[in-house]
Design a protein around this motif. Sequence first.
Motif, PDB file in Angstrom:
ATOM      1  N   VAL A   1      13.344 -12.129  -5.166  1.00 14.79           N
ATOM      2  CA  VAL A   1      11.946 -12.484  -4.903  1.00 14.79           C
ATOM      3  C   VAL A   1      11.203 -11.150  -4.938  1.00 14.79           C
ATOM      4  N   GLY A   2       9.829 -11.289  -5.119  1.00 13.95           N
ATOM      5  CA  GLY A   2       8.792 -10.239  -5.480  1.00 13.95           C
ATOM      6  C   GLY A   2       8.221 -10.193  -6.826  1.00 13.95           C
ATOM      7  N   ASP A   3       7.271  -9.279  -7.254  1.00 10.06           N
ATOM      8  CA  ASP A   3       6.521  -9.556  -8.537  1.00 10.06           C
ATOM      9  C   ASP A   3       6.986  -8.393  -9.610  1.00 10.06           C
ATOM     10  N   LEU A   4       8.231  -7.853  -9.329  1.00  9.58           N
ATOM     11  CA  LEU A   4       8.931  -6.766 -10.316  1.00  9.58           C
ATOM     12  C   LEU A   4      10.100  -7.669 -10.688  1.00  9.58           C
ATOM     13  N   LYS A   5      10.153  -7.940 -12.241  1.00 11.71           N
ATOM     14  CA  LYS A   5      10.916  -8.684 -12.894  1.00 11.71           C
ATOM     15  C   LYS A   5      12.241  -8.043 -12.954  1.00 11.71           C
ATOM     16  N   VAL A   6      13.335  -8.074 -12.102  1.00 10.91           N
ATOM     17  CA  VAL A   6      14.627  -7.407 -11.867  1.00 10.91           C
ATOM     18  C   VAL A   6      15.435  -8.485 -11.143  1.00 10.91           C
TER      19      VAL A   6
ATOM     20  N   SER B   1       0.887  -1.272  -0.044  1.00  6.11           N
ATOM     21  CA  SER B   1       0.032  -0.094   0.107  1.00  6.11           C
ATOM     22  C   SER B   1       0.835   1.234   0.030  1.00  6.11           C
ATOM     23  N   ALA B   2       2.046   1.021   0.700  1.00  4.00           N
ATOM     24  CA  ALA B   2       2.921   2.319   0.439  1.00  4.00           C
ATOM     25  C   ALA B   2       3.193   2.792  -0.880  1.00  4.00           C
ATOM     26  N   LEU B   3       3.361   1.780  -1.640  1.00  2.00           N
ATOM     27  CA  LEU B   3       3.712   2.213  -3.212  1.00  2.00           C
ATOM     28  C   LEU B   3       2.665   3.053  -3.722  1.00  2.00           C
ATOM     29  N   ALA B   4       1.311   2.953  -3.274  1.00  5.68           N
ATOM     30  CA  ALA B   4       0.344   3.931  -4.062  1.00  5.68           C
ATOM     31  C   ALA B   4       0.755   5.413  -3.608  1.00  5.68           C
ATOM     32  N   VAL B   5       1.564   5.643  -2.743  1.00  6.25           N
ATOM     33  CA  VAL B   5       1.809   7.113  -2.545  1.00  6.25           C
ATOM     34  C   VAL B   5       2.604   7.623  -3.666  1.00  6.25           C
ATOM     35  N   PRO B   6       2.470   8.601  -4.222  1.00  6.23           N
ATOM     36  CA  PRO B   6       3.223   9.171  -5.565  1.00  6.23           C
ATOM     37  C   PRO B   6       4.603   9.235  -5.231  1.00  6.23           C
TER      38      PRO B   6
ATOM     39  N   ALA C   1      13.948  -2.548  -5.495  1.00  5.18           N
ATOM     40  CA  ALA C   1      13.555  -2.010  -6.492  1.00  5.18           C
ATOM     41  C   ALA C   1      12.225  -1.816  -6.603  1.00  5.18           C
ATOM     42  N   LEU C   2      11.483  -0.899  -6.802  1.00  2.00           N
ATOM     43  CA  LEU C   2      10.148  -0.547  -6.669  1.00  2.00           C
ATOM     44  C   LEU C   2       9.728   0.387  -7.772  1.00  2.00           C
ATOM     45  N   ASP C   3       8.425   0.036  -8.247  1.00  2.86           N
ATOM     46  CA  ASP C   3       7.575   0.724  -9.272  1.00  2.86           C
ATOM     47  C   ASP C   3       6.474   1.083  -8.835  1.00  2.86           C
ATOM     48  N   PHE C   4       6.363   2.515  -8.599  1.00  2.00           N
ATOM     49  CA  PHE C   4       4.911   2.997  -8.125  1.00  2.00           C
ATOM     50  C   PHE C   4       3.945   2.926  -9.254  1.00  2.00           C
ATOM     51  N   ASP C   5       4.051   2.882 -10.378  1.00  2.00           N
ATOM     52  CA  ASP C   5       2.755   2.875 -11.459  1.00  2.00           C
ATOM     53  C   ASP C   5       2.389   1.472 -11.392  1.00  2.00           C
TER      54      ASP C   5
ATOM     55  N   SER D   1       8.453   7.085 -11.517  1.00  2.00           N
ATOM     56  CA  SER D   1       7.906   6.170 -10.755  1.00  2.00           C
ATOM     57  C   SER D   1       8.940   4.969 -10.155  1.00  2.00           C
ATOM     58  N   PHE D   2      10.038   4.697 -10.682  1.00  2.00           N
ATOM     59  CA  PHE D   2      10.866   3.673 -10.330  1.00  2.00           C
ATOM     60  C   PHE D   2      12.105   4.335  -9.795  1.00  2.00           C
ATOM     61  N   PHE D   3      12.543   3.515  -8.588  1.00  2.00           N
ATOM     62  CA  PHE D   3      13.678   3.564  -7.941  1.00  2.00           C
ATOM     63  C   PHE D   3      14.182   2.384  -7.521  1.00  2.00           C
ATOM     64  N   SER D   4      15.621   2.526  -7.053  1.00  2.08           N
ATOM     65  CA  SER D   4      16.196   1.235  -6.394  1.00  2.08           C
ATOM     66  C   SER D   4      16.949   1.930  -5.511  1.00  2.08           C
ATOM     67  N   LEU D   5      17.295   1.251  -4.409  1.00  2.00           N
ATOM     68  CA  LEU D   5      18.258   1.355  -3.453  1.00  2.00           C
ATOM     69  C   LEU D   5      19.005   0.121  -2.985  1.00  2.00           C
TER      70      LEU D   5
END
Length: 294
Positions: free
Chosen positions: A58-63, A17-22, A169-173, A102-106
């Motif tokens: 692990v996760g649903d983003l293919k990276v 849900s945090a990813l819904a934040v712009p 990695a996170l993608d807000f879109d 909308s994409f960032f990585s740390l």
Amino acid sequence: MRIRATVAAVSGALALSALAVPAAQAAGGGTSYRAEVASVLAQHASGRTAFSAASAPVGDLKVSFSNFKIAKAIKVGPTAHVSVAVSYTLTHEAGLDITSDSFFSLPALYRGSSSAPDNDLSGDEPATCTKASATTATCKGRIDIYPSGEFSSELKNSQAGTWHAAAVALDFDSEKSAVQFDLGTTLVQRNSTLTVNASPEPVKKGRTITVTGKLSRANWESHKYAGLGNQPVKLQFRKKGSSTYTTLKTIKSDSTGYLKTTTKATADGYFRYSFAGFTSTSAVDVTGDFVDVQ
């Protein structure tokens, strides 16, 4: 930021849900990015087991991530902010626009196992990722450590030692995320300090020189340095005109970290103490104290 605390705050497996934040709101400061990283690490760690494949994303983003590079040891004092450079390679699916706002990585560090880490460290800002091909990028970021201040609760003395590397990695879109654990290790160490004083100065050749000093170590909970007792410390000598120190003897610090020993005056030169350190505590050499031998 402790992963344990993050998990407890949301009562169970963390949703995205945090990813819904712009993304623009997340860019407001290090606190937001740190919270995002802690949430993603905790979410995906909760789904891992002892049988999960090592270093698999692990996760649903293919990276996926590789070539993670960080200093072998990170020295952290009792108060000062420490920022450490990190680089890694990001591999992603062709349709993912890593240049989007909308994409960032740390990069991140975590302590303990990847299925149940008990603390994490990340950066104040996202990594800068530069495209190398249609599906790869070279990323440069930082790990920011605060032993005191706003994030002072993030380090405990007992947590000094080996930490493991991860990348997020996170993608807000798409509201998707991924993390890859077990990318390497580094030592997060309590910083050490040494002092030395050799006397008398000057001294006649053949007379006794007394060398005193103190070995101290950062306390991340009191945010002060404290004497480090019962540790082997080398007394070393460098003759004037030479660039090499020779070990004269090894002594132990007393219960308060105090050092005291004697040696014979043989030639003009520099006396110093040298501490080898260990997994949780950094090595340190003090600048030599010059003695004029007449």
